[in-house]
Each structure stands twice: as structure tokens, then as C-alpha cells.
Design a protein around this motif. Structure first.
Motif, PDB file in Angstrom:
ATOM      1  N   UNK A  24       0.848  -1.205   0.000  1.00  0.00           N
ATOM      2  CA  UNK A  24       0.000   0.000   0.000  1.00  0.00           C
ATOM      3  C   UNK A  24       0.876   1.245   0.000  1.00  0.00           C
ATOM      4  N   UNK A  25       0.252   2.401  -0.217  1.00  0.00           N
ATOM      5  CA  UNK A  25       0.991   3.671  -0.162  1.00  0.00           C
ATOM      6  C   UNK A  25       0.798   4.327   1.205  1.00  0.00           C
ATOM      7  N   UNK A  26       1.409   5.476   1.393  1.00  0.00           N
ATOM      8  CA  UNK A  26       1.304   6.219   2.649  1.00  0.00           C
ATOM      9  C   UNK A  26       0.906   7.655   2.322  1.00  0.00           C
ATOM     10  N   UNK A  27       0.041   8.261   3.150  1.00  0.00           N
ATOM     11  CA  UNK A  27      -0.396   9.647   2.908  1.00  0.00           C
ATOM     12  C   UNK A  27      -0.383  10.444   4.210  1.00  0.00           C
ATOM     13  N   UNK A  28       0.002  11.711   4.104  1.00  0.00           N
ATOM     14  CA  UNK A  28      -0.140  12.637   5.228  1.00  0.00           C
ATOM     15  C   UNK A  28      -1.619  12.964   5.413  1.00  0.00           C
ATOM     16  N   UNK A  29      -2.046  13.150   6.653  1.00  0.00           N
ATOM     17  CA  UNK A  29      -3.432  13.543   6.918  1.00  0.00           C
ATOM     18  C   UNK A  29      -3.449  14.878   7.645  1.00  0.00           C
ATOM     19  N   UNK A  39      -0.228  10.430   9.770  1.00  0.00           N
ATOM     20  CA  UNK A  39      -0.167   9.787   8.457  1.00  0.00           C
ATOM     21  C   UNK A  39      -1.033   8.531   8.480  1.00  0.00           C
ATOM     22  N   UNK A  40      -1.548   8.169   7.305  1.00  0.00           N
ATOM     23  CA  UNK A  40      -2.362   6.952   7.161  1.00  0.00           C
ATOM     24  C   UNK A  40      -1.599   5.969   6.302  1.00  0.00           C
ATOM     25  N   UNK A  41      -1.646   4.706   6.699  1.00  0.00           N
ATOM     26  CA  UNK A  41      -0.955   3.658   5.947  1.00  0.00           C
ATOM     27  C   UNK A  41      -1.747   2.363   6.063  1.00  0.00           C
ATOM     28  N   UNK A  42      -1.754   1.585   4.979  1.00  0.00           N
ATOM     29  CA  UNK A  42      -2.457   0.306   4.999  1.00  0.00           C
ATOM     30  C   UNK A  42      -1.725  -0.689   5.884  1.00  0.00           C
ATOM     31  N   UNK A  43      -2.480  -1.427   6.697  1.00  0.00           N
ATOM     32  CA  UNK A  43      -1.896  -2.448   7.576  1.00  0.00           C
ATOM     33  C   UNK A  43      -2.730  -3.712   7.415  1.00  0.00           C
ATOM     34  N   UNK A  44      -2.348  -4.559   6.446  1.00  0.00           N
ATOM     35  CA  UNK A  44      -3.142  -5.740   6.066  1.00  0.00           C
ATOM     36  C   UNK A  44      -4.523  -5.281   5.611  1.00  0.00           C
ATOM     37  N   UNK A  45      -5.609  -5.668   6.312  1.00  0.00           N
ATOM     38  CA  UNK A  45      -6.943  -5.262   5.861  1.00  0.00           C
ATOM     39  C   UNK A  45      -7.411  -3.958   6.512  1.00  0.00           C
ATOM     40  N   UNK A 342      17.553   5.997   2.054  1.00  0.00           N
ATOM     41  CA  UNK A 342      16.863   5.372   3.191  1.00  0.00           C
ATOM     42  C   UNK A 342      17.559   4.060   3.571  1.00  0.00           C
ATOM     43  N   UNK A 343      17.150   3.514   4.727  1.00  0.00           N
ATOM     44  CA  UNK A 343      17.787   2.291   5.241  1.00  0.00           C
ATOM     45  C   UNK A 343      17.336   1.037   4.505  1.00  0.00           C
ATOM     46  N   UNK A 344      16.172   1.109   3.881  1.00  0.00           N
ATOM     47  CA  UNK A 344      15.644  -0.061   3.181  1.00  0.00           C
ATOM     48  C   UNK A 344      14.946   0.409   1.905  1.00  0.00           C
ATOM     49  N   UNK A 345      14.454  -0.539   1.121  1.00  0.00           N
ATOM     50  CA  UNK A 345      13.791  -0.194  -0.141  1.00  0.00           C
ATOM     51  C   UNK A 345      12.512   0.609   0.130  1.00  0.00           C
ATOM     52  N   UNK A 346      12.278   1.608  -0.726  1.00  0.00           N
ATOM     53  CA  UNK A 346      11.101   2.483  -0.558  1.00  0.00           C
ATOM     54  C   UNK A 346       9.916   1.873  -1.293  1.00  0.00           C
ATOM     55  N   UNK A 347       8.781   1.823  -0.610  1.00  0.00           N
ATOM     56  CA  UNK A 347       7.551   1.353  -1.257  1.00  0.00           C
ATOM     57  C   UNK A 347       6.721   2.533  -1.740  1.00  0.00           C
ATOM     58  N   UNK A 348       6.625   3.577  -0.909  1.00  0.00           N
ATOM     59  CA  UNK A 348       5.815   4.757  -1.276  1.00  0.00           C
ATOM     60  C   UNK A 348       6.282   5.941  -0.441  1.00  0.00           C
ATOM     61  N   UNK A 349       5.887   7.146  -0.877  1.00  0.00           N
ATOM     62  CA  UNK A 349       6.223   8.339  -0.093  1.00  0.00           C
ATOM     63  C   UNK A 349       5.150   9.399  -0.294  1.00  0.00           C
ATOM     64  N   UNK A 350       5.151  10.383   0.611  1.00  0.00           N
ATOM     65  CA  UNK A 350       4.273  11.541   0.478  1.00  0.00           C
ATOM     66  C   UNK A 350       5.039  12.749   1.009  1.00  0.00           C
ATOM     67  N   UNK A 351       4.685  13.924   0.516  1.00  0.00           N
ATOM     68  CA  UNK A 351       5.406  15.126   0.945  1.00  0.00           C
ATOM     69  C   UNK A 351       4.436  16.262   1.211  1.00  0.00           C
ATOM     70  N   UNK A 352       4.844  17.156   2.107  1.00  0.00           N
ATOM     71  CA  UNK A 352       4.030  18.341   2.412  1.00  0.00           C
ATOM     72  C   UNK A 352       4.978  19.515   2.675  1.00  0.00           C
TER      73      UNK A 352
END
Length: 924
Positions: A24-29, A39-45, A342-352
Motif C-alpha cells: 500500500x501507499x502512505x499519505x499525510x493527513x 499519516x495513514x498507511x495500509x496495515x493488512x486489511x 533510506x535504510x531499506x527499499x522504498x515502497x511509497x512516499x508523500x510530501x508536504x
């Protein structure tokens, strides 16, 4: 009939150890007025909303059973759209955390999700190649757009025009005119999949990311802007010309490419809300930032270049002939700003971006971590600084072993880099212990120490209270696959890949490094049992009479625990036994193997009681429930199953994990089960007091199986010629809605005939007779008449499922429904909803309705009623809007009076300041 054995149901209790799913991706709220705190991020379901400053979970948006694949925040800042793996889209209210809307239209995972600028429409793209535009106000789908032949990777609305842009794995970027619902332009300049794109500089530039290191920049020229002043007839005449339509809206030409540092494919691109900074990342650990230059900045930059060129010419002694021509390049428009590693592979990002020009960048990494960086864009050469990390609530790698403490209050989980101790009730992490790659674990007697068996062959002893490593015991030369506590709690046994089973005893020794006053726990090696193959699992029988050892040669050897004499050899599995357990009464041994079978053995004679084909993939873990012959198995097929060891029956399947289950543990009381999986989650299952009836469970499983097979024919891209079609899809809910509506129409006909008969009887007798009893269904819905009951049923069908429910109605019911809709419209009952149903039925059944002579008077009546009632509704709406406009102007007039008063005061103050300045200048 004899008594049946009663089982109690285990229900899902909690999901923990997940910071953010890597699918999933990640978004600032924007919650509580702060832009970069949550921030909101998917965590399984589920969707977790994290407080980045406190590193705590702020909200949980509960899902059903399918994994979250994409998130999109609404422009109103109050809602969040969530796309799931099964193709549904849900909209959550962030203030109440409730799901307010559900859209079902896609047949597979949602891969793109985006709001329009007003937040009224939502577009979703899917792996099934379709793009659907949803109306959030009307809670329904507007239309489905077909044209792509690969998974849709991105979809965005244009801000100032009614145009949708989509990209796909079929290498195309398509422009859709939403007024006419067709694709008017396709960009074919890519040789590989288009993974993402952004529109920048007032939507005059399109930047696309593909499978190479180039970011392609396209110029968008909007044609027909000058046509705004032309008459409609002139526009129509231009539309009639063949080939002109495409050129009417926009023109897209490639300007050039910007080369990224990464050589892999683009995974994601996005800009901040101001549109000044562009971020882009690939599969690796690098996030590249570019500044999107304004027209003024580009002019200054080119002016500097020209100056330098002139200077160079002068130094070379050449005479200037006119002006030096410097052409504007793509690099001038997209200068590189910075690179974040970053320390590991990036899956998604968001910026503000904040008001001071500082940009906050939030990255979701594939190792279950969320990192926040800050970068000052005003300072040249400034580096991104890490602000915070969300690491505490989860392991970086898969959990390979779990166990409960003896009092059932704590859970130990261990992975490739650390062991964590969790509070079972709150699921909070109490301790994090840095360790080697752990494969097996247990709590030492007293629950104050933890012992881990590692891949390197060590046994590691940790002090829970101090959170420190007490001792590294070099136990084996191969991986320690299994450790088992002796029932007398005086020692343990370890089995390893070095073909040895070793016996250890607990001892307290004095250690100056640890403490000068108290002793610490250690393990003393007492005996060794040499085996012919790798030892995969060892287990003591609870009466400490026997020791079972599972070997790589597919057999289980049973020895007497005291003398280590050979007792039994259990063979029958076709592949190695990966896990086993012995029942509390020491009579049953259960083995789980890579051959997907569970076998139950009697420990008296070593006979195989039953062989059960249990899972669709390797069985990774098995354990008995304390003091019973019930046991749980977990497999690579993502399922956790409960079995009865006496009746050899499957009791229930507990579904929840989205990847292979590696380990499980049943609490000492049998009230809880915890499982660890490749989806990074730990799941807790709690025993309830709800009885479980096997026949009902089997019936539910059959229904689920039928529902899964009852899918429409598979999607064949490009099979149908139509570009736009209906947004919804046929589901069990739409079928049930149609069935309820058909039942309501039957009840309506029955009740109206009863009332008609009663009226005739009253006229014949000349008396007012008692009215007939209402149907119980009408009373249940609180309807006063049959018409009101039908209306209530229609209102209860979800707005997004209404069209699909009406579509499956047989034509005989459509005729009855048209008559009922006439009554609704004439009585001014829900005119808008009634007209929506009417127009849809007329569009779908146009041929049959027009050829049916009986329906002519009904249709004529509907035409008159619908026209007059909709006109009334429109007039009322117009009157209300005019009233609101008047009130707005009235309030504005009031505010303007005060505003002008403020303005005059300010003007006077300015005059005074001006006079003071003049006096000062004269004096000097």
C-alpha cells in the motif's frame, strides 16, 4: 438423537506488529489543523493512522478481510478513500472512523485512486484494466471507461478541465473527455510500462515515469481556448470536421527527458500540494527530489547562462554578434534538488510543504518502517535530516517463532534481527531485544528469562527485566530448528541441523559482569543424542517418558527420555515433518509435514490413527490446545485450522493472514492463539463462549465456495467495443436487493388488490367496513401503505448498487414497477430517486417498452407527471438557491461596511506615517 460434542468459536481479537504493509501507499493527513503530524498507511486489511510525533497509533479504520492496496485523501480533509485487493473502494470518515460509502465495481485489486479538486468525484483504476468514475454525493458510479489493455497504474483528474488522464502497464497514457465519456488522445511514446505520472506547472507539463531511468517531459497545449468566445454553432461546425475533434481539446508533444540517478524502473512519483517539488523513487533505497521551476525562475536561469556565454566569448577574444542564443531545456524546468537515501527499499512516499519553505517527506519502507525527513528548500545544498522513525511497533523481518508466557499475559515473538515481548491485553511492545536470526523460542521457568535458538547454532539467554543478553551459548554447529522445555522445568532439549539433539539443564551461576550480589541463569550441557539426519523438530511428552525427534528423512523417531533408548519409528510422510506436538495426556502425537498432510499417531504402539489432507501447501506449525485433543495447524496457504484429534474432524478455518503462516502458539489456558506470518502481522485469536455447530460451518463453507465460483467470465481486454459502460458489477448484494424488490412488488400487488376489494365491499354495502389487516412486512418496515413499503425497500438498496439491482429484474416486474413509480411521482414521494429508477429502466428496456401497447398510457402519464414534478422540484431548488444567494449578499454587505471602516483607519495611519517620514527628511 445422541448428544453432539460442543466446540467454542475462536474469533479474531487483534492485529499487531504491522507498521505499514508493503502493498500500500502512505499519505499525510490534515487532522487537528496540522499537516505533517499524522499519516495513514495500509496495515493488512485495516488502515492505521499514526501520530508521527508520539509514535503511537491514533486511529484504526477497520476493514473486512481483503488487503488494502491504495489510499487517497479527500480535499475536504475529513475523508479517506481506501482501495482493496478484491476491487472494492470504501470511503471512511476520519472524525468517526466509520465507513460511510462502499463502491463495488472492479473485479480485481484497485491500483489507482484519486479525487477531483472539489472532492465530489473519485476515480479508481484496477488490475482488471477498467477505470471507473464515482459520484460521491449521489453515492453511485457514473461510468466505466474501457480502453487500456494492462493494469491501470495511475489516474488523475485535471483541475481546470473535465478531462481525466490515466496510465497503464500497456505503455499508453490516455486522455479521456468526461463530458462525452471517450478517449480522445493516446500517448504512444513509451516502449515499456508507464508506472506513474504527474501534471505540473498549471497542467502545462506532463511528466511520466517508465521502466527505464528517464523521466519523460511532455508539453500540453490546450487548444480551443480561443473558441470560448465563439458561438455554439461555430463550435459544432468545427466538431463535424473529421479528425478535428482530437485537436479541439489539447495537443501533447514531447519536450525531452530528465535522467534519474536510479537505473531501475519508476515505482512512484508525486508533487507536494504547492506543486513546487517533485519526488521520484524506484525499487531501491533512493528518493530523488526535483524543483519545479516557475517561468520567472527559468527566465533568470537562462539570463545567467547567456551572461556566462557572453563572458566566455569575450575571454576567447571573439566579438559579440547580436545576442547569444541559449535554448530552454528540460533540465532548466526540472533542476535536481536533493537525494534522500533510506535504510531499506522504498515502497511509497508523500510530501508536504510548510509556509517557511521546509518540506516534510514521509517514506514507507518495505521492511515495515515509516520514516519522516525534513528538508529546507530555501537553502542551497541543504541535506535532508531524519525527523522520526516508526520502528518500535513492529519487526523489520518476518516473525519466525512465537510463544506465550506461563501466566498468559505476555507474548514473545522473534525474527531475523530482534525479539519483542508484547503485552497480550494491549498488544503494546514492552521490550525489544537485539538477537541473531531466531528460529525457536521459549520462556524459562518464572517468565523472567527468554531463550532463543538461532540460525547460527547459538542458544541466546536474555533477561526480560533488563532487556539485555546474558549469554551466547555455542550449542550447535548448524541451525537450531527446535527447542523444547522439559516437563519438570529443570532443563530443555535442542535439535539442530548438525544431526545432534542436546540436553541442557538450568543452573544459577555467579557472574561479576552481571551482578556482584545475585546469580544469573545459564545452560549446562548434560547429554548428546547423535542422529543420522538433520533434526527439524524435538518434543518431550508431557509425562517426560518419551522424546520425539523429527528428521529430514521424513520419519519421526521416538526415544525413552531417561535412557535415550530407541522406542518407535513413525514413517508415512512423503516429505519432511516440519512440526509436531504431543497431547497433554501423552497418548497422541500429531505431525505436520511439507507433503500437506497431518498424521495422528498413538504413542502406545506407534500406529497411525488417521492421515488428513489438511492444507493446500506445506504445514509449518501445529499445537494441541491444553488438556484437550483439539489442535491447531498453520500452513503456507495462509490458513489457520482447528481440528478434533479424537473424531479426526475439521472444526473451523480461521482466515485473516494474507501470506504464509510461519509459526503459532496456543496459550497455556487454551483461551488464546497467536500466529506470525510473512505479511509481517501477528494475529491474536480469542476463545469466545459462542458455540460452534459443525453442520452450519460446512454449509457456510459451501456457500463461500459457490460465491467464489459464481464470478462472471474472466476479463478479456479489448473484447467489447464500447469505451464507456455501467460502473457497477453484479454481486450477492445486488442480487439480494433485486430479490427484496421483487418480493415487495408481489406484496404491493397483493395488498392493493385487498384494499380494492375492501373498497368495493364498502360501496356495495354502503357502510364503512373494518379495513383488512396489514401484511406483517409492512408493519415491520413502519409503512402505512403498500406504496410506502415498496419505496422503503428501494431506499434501502445502496445507491451504488441500485442500477445493478434493477438490471436483474425480470421484465414482468419492470411493468409493475413502472406503474408503482407513476404513483410515487404523482404523490411527490422521493421524486429524484423515482426518476432515477424510471430513466434507467426506460434506457435498459427501451425496445420492449416501446413495442408494448399496454404500457403506452402508463408511459404517457409518467411523461406528464415526471415533467411537471421535476419542474416543481427544480423551481423549489432555484428559489432556495436564490434565497441563499440573497442571504450571502446581505451578510457580505454587512461585513463590507466594517471592512471599509477598517480600510479608512488604515489609510489615515498610512498618511500619518508618510507625514512623519517627510518631517524627518526635512530635519536631516
Amino acid at each position: 438423537m445422541g448428544l453432539t460434542k460442543q466446540y467454542l468459536r475462536y474469533s479474531p481479537s487483534a492485529v499487531f506488529n504491522v507498521v505499514g504493509s508493503a502493498k500500500c501507499n502512505v499519505v499525510f493527513l490534515d487532522i487537528e489543523g496540522t499537516k505533517s503530524k499524522f499519516c495513514a498507511v495500509g496495515a493488512c486489511e485495516h488502515v492505521f493512522v499514526w501520530d508521527l510525533r508520539k509514535s503511537e497509533k491514533h486511529l484504526v479504520l477497520q476493514g473486512d478481510k481483503h488487503e488494502v492496496t491504495i489510499l487517497a485523501k479527500s480535499p475536504d480533509k475529513r475523508h479517506l478513500a481506501v482501495g482493496y485487493h478484491d476491487g472494492t473502494v470504501k470511503i471512511f470518515d476520519l472524525t468517526t472512523t466509520e465507513c460511510t460509502l462502499t463502491f463495488s465495481g472492479h473485479k480485481s485489486m484497485v491500483s489507482a485512486l484519486s479525487y477531483d479538486q472539489s472532492g465530489v468525484r473519485l476515480v479508481s483504476g484496477s488490475k482488471d484494466t477498467d477505470v471507473i468514475v464515482w459520484d460521491i454525493v449521489n453515492e453511485s458510479g457514473l461510468f466505466r471507461l474501457k480502453g487500456h489493455k494492462g493494469m491501470v497504474t495511475q489516474a488523475r483528474f485535471m483541475k481546470n478541465r473535465n478531462i481525466l488522464v490515466t496510465s497503464s502497464k500497456d505503455t499508453f497514457v490516455k486522455f479521456w473527455d468526461l463530458d462525452t465519456q471517450h478517449c480522445f488522445k493516446t500517448l504512444v511514446g513509451h516502449r515499456a510500462e508507464v508506472w506513474d505520472f504527474v501534471l505540473v506547472r498549471d497542467e502545462r507539463r506532463l511528466i511520466t515515469g517508465s521502466a527505464d531511468s528517464e523521466l519523460r517531459v511532455w508539453e500540453i497545449q490546450y487548444l480551443g481556448q480561443e473558441d470560448d468566445f465563439q458561438s455554439d454553432s461555430a463550435k459544432k461546425s468545427r466538431l463535424d470536421i473529421d479528425g478535428e475533434e482530437e485537436e479541439m481539446l489539447l495537443k501533447c508533444t514531447k519536450l525531452g527527458s530528465v535522467i534519474r540517478q536510479g537505473r531501475d524502473r519508476v515505482v512512484g512519483m508525486s508533487t507536494d500540494h504547492t506543486g513546487r517539488i517533485l519526488g521520484c523513487h524506484g525499487i531501491g533505497t533512493t528518493l530523488e527530489l526535483f524543483r519545479i521551476a516557475s517561468d520567472e525562475e527559468i527566465r533568470k536561469h537562462i539570463h545567467k547562462k547567456e551572461k556566462k556565454a557572453r563572458k566566455k566569448l569575450r575571454t576567447e577574444g571573439q566579438e559579440e554578434e547580436g545576442t547569444v542564443g541559449i535554448e530552454q531545456t528540460v533540465e532548466d524546468e526540472l533542476p535536481k534538488l536533493n537525494i534522500i537515501k533510506t535504510n531499506s527499499k522504498i515502497k511509497a512516499f508523500d510530501s508536504v510543504m510548510d509556509a517557511n519553505g521546509k518540506i516534510k517527506i514521509l517514506t514507507l519502507l518495505t521492511n515495515n518502517t515509516v520514516e519522516l525527513y525534513s528538508l529546507d528548500t530555501n537553502e542551497k545544498g541543504s541535506q535532508a535530516t531524519p525527523v522520526s522513525k516508526l520502528t518500535m511497533p513492529g519487526h523489520r523481518t518476518d516473525v519466525r517463532t512465537v510463544c506465550f508466557s506461563s501466566d498468559n499475559t505476555a507474548i514473545l515473538s522473534a525474527s531475523g534481527e530482534s525479539a519483542k515481548i508484547w503485552n497480550r491485553a494491549s498488544q503494546h511492545c514492552i521490550r525489544t531485544l537485539s538477537c541473531d536470526y531466531a528460529l525457536s523460542s521459549l520462556f524459562a521457568p518464572g517468565d523472567r528469562h527468554v531463550i532463543l535458538g538461532t540460525k547460527s547454532g547459538k542458544l541466546q539467554i536474555f533477561d526480560v527485566a533488563a532487556g539485555s543478553l546474558l549469554e551466547d551459548v555455542d550449542a550447535h554447529s548448524g541451525a537450531v530448528w527446535s527447542i523444547s522445555m522439559a516437563p519438570d522445568k529443570r532443563g530443555l532439549v535442542s535439535g539442530s541441523a548438525d544431526h545432534e539433539v542436546k540436553f541442557w539443564e538450568f543452573e544459577l551461576v555467579t557472574d561479576e559482569k552481571y551482578s556482584s550480589t545475585s546469580k544469573r541463569l545459564t545452560l549446562v550441557h548434560t547429554r548428546t543424542l547423535k542422529m543420522s539426519e538433520d533434526v527439524l523438530c524435538v518434543k518431550y511428552s508431557p509425562d517426560q517418558r518419551l522424546l520425539a525427534v523429527a528428521l529430514l528423512d521424513n520419519t519421526v523417531k521416538v526415544f525413552f527420555a531417561d535412557t535415550l533408548k530407541f522406542f518407535l519409528s513413525l514413517y508415512g510422510h512423503k516429505l519432511p515433518v516440519l512440526c509436531m506436538d504431543i497431547s497433554a495426556d501423552s497418548t497422541l502425537l500429531v505431525t505436520g509435514s511439507a507433503d500437506r498432510n497431518v498424521k495422528l499417531w498413538g504413542l502406545d504402539f506407534g500406529d497411525c490413527h488417521k492421515s488428513i489432507f489438511a492444507h493446500d501447501d506445506s504445514i509449518m506449525c501445529v499445537q494441541f490446545v491444553a488438556k484437550t485433543h483439539l489442535f491447531f495447524t498453520g500452513g503456507k496457504d495462509k490458513k489457520l485450522k482447528e481440528w478434533d484429534g479424537d473424531k479426526f474432524e475439521h472444526i473451523v478455518t480461521l482466515e485473516g493472514h494474507h501470506a504464509e503462516i510461519w509459526c503459532l502458539a496456543v496459550s497455556p489456558t487454551g483461551s488464546h492463539v497467536v500466529t506470525g506470518s510473512h505479511d509481517k502481522s501477528l494475529r491474536l485469536w480469542e476463545k469466545t463462549q459462542e458455540p460452534l455447530i459443525l453442520d452450519e460451518e460446512r454449509e457456510m463453507e459451501r456457500e463461500k465456495e459457490y460465491e467464489n465460483t459464481r464470478e462472471e467470465e474472466p476479463v478479456v481486454p479489448g473484447e467489447q467495443n464500447t469505451e464507456a459502460s455501467m460502473a457497477g458489477k453484479k454481486t450477492m448484494e445486488t442480487v439480494k436487493g433485486a430479490e427484496r424488490l421483487m418480493e415487495a412488488i408481489e406484496v404491493y400487488k397483493e395488498e392493493t388488490s385487498k384494499l380494492e376489494h375492501h373498497r368495493e365491499e364498502c360501496q356495495a354495502t354502503g357502510k364503512e367496513l373494518l379495513p383488512p389487516n396489514l401484511n406483517p412486512l409492512l408493519m415491520a418496515y413502519g409503512a402505512t401503505s403498500p406504496g410506502r413499503y415498496v419505496l422503503e425497500i428501494i431506499k434501502r438498496i445502496k445507491s451504488s448498487e441500485l442500477e445493478e439491482s434493477l438490471l436483474v429484474l425480470p421484465f414482468s416486474y419492470v411493468i409493475d414497477l413502472l406503474n408503482i413509480l407513476d404513483v410515487f411521482i404523482e404523490s411527490r414521494w422521493e421524486v429524484e430517486l423515482s426518476c432515477r429508477c424510471l430513466f434507467f429502466l426506460l434506457r435498459v428496456h427501451h425496445g420492449q417498452i416501446t413495442s408494448n401497447q399496454v404500457l403506452l398510457p402508463v408511459i404517457d402519464n409518467l411523461r406528464k407527471n415526471a415533467f411537471s414534478k421535476v419542474s416543481e422540484l427544480r423551481d423549489t431548488t432555484g428559489f432556495n438557491l436564490a434565497g441563499l444567494e440573497f442571504l450571502r449578499k446581505h451578510i457580505e454587505d454587512k461585513e463590507e461596511v466594517t471592512f471599509f471602516a477598517d480600510a479608512t483607519d488604515r489609510f489615515k495611519n498610512k498618511k500619518r506615517k508618510g507625514k512623519k517620514k517627510a518631517i524627518l527628511s526635512i530635519k536631516t
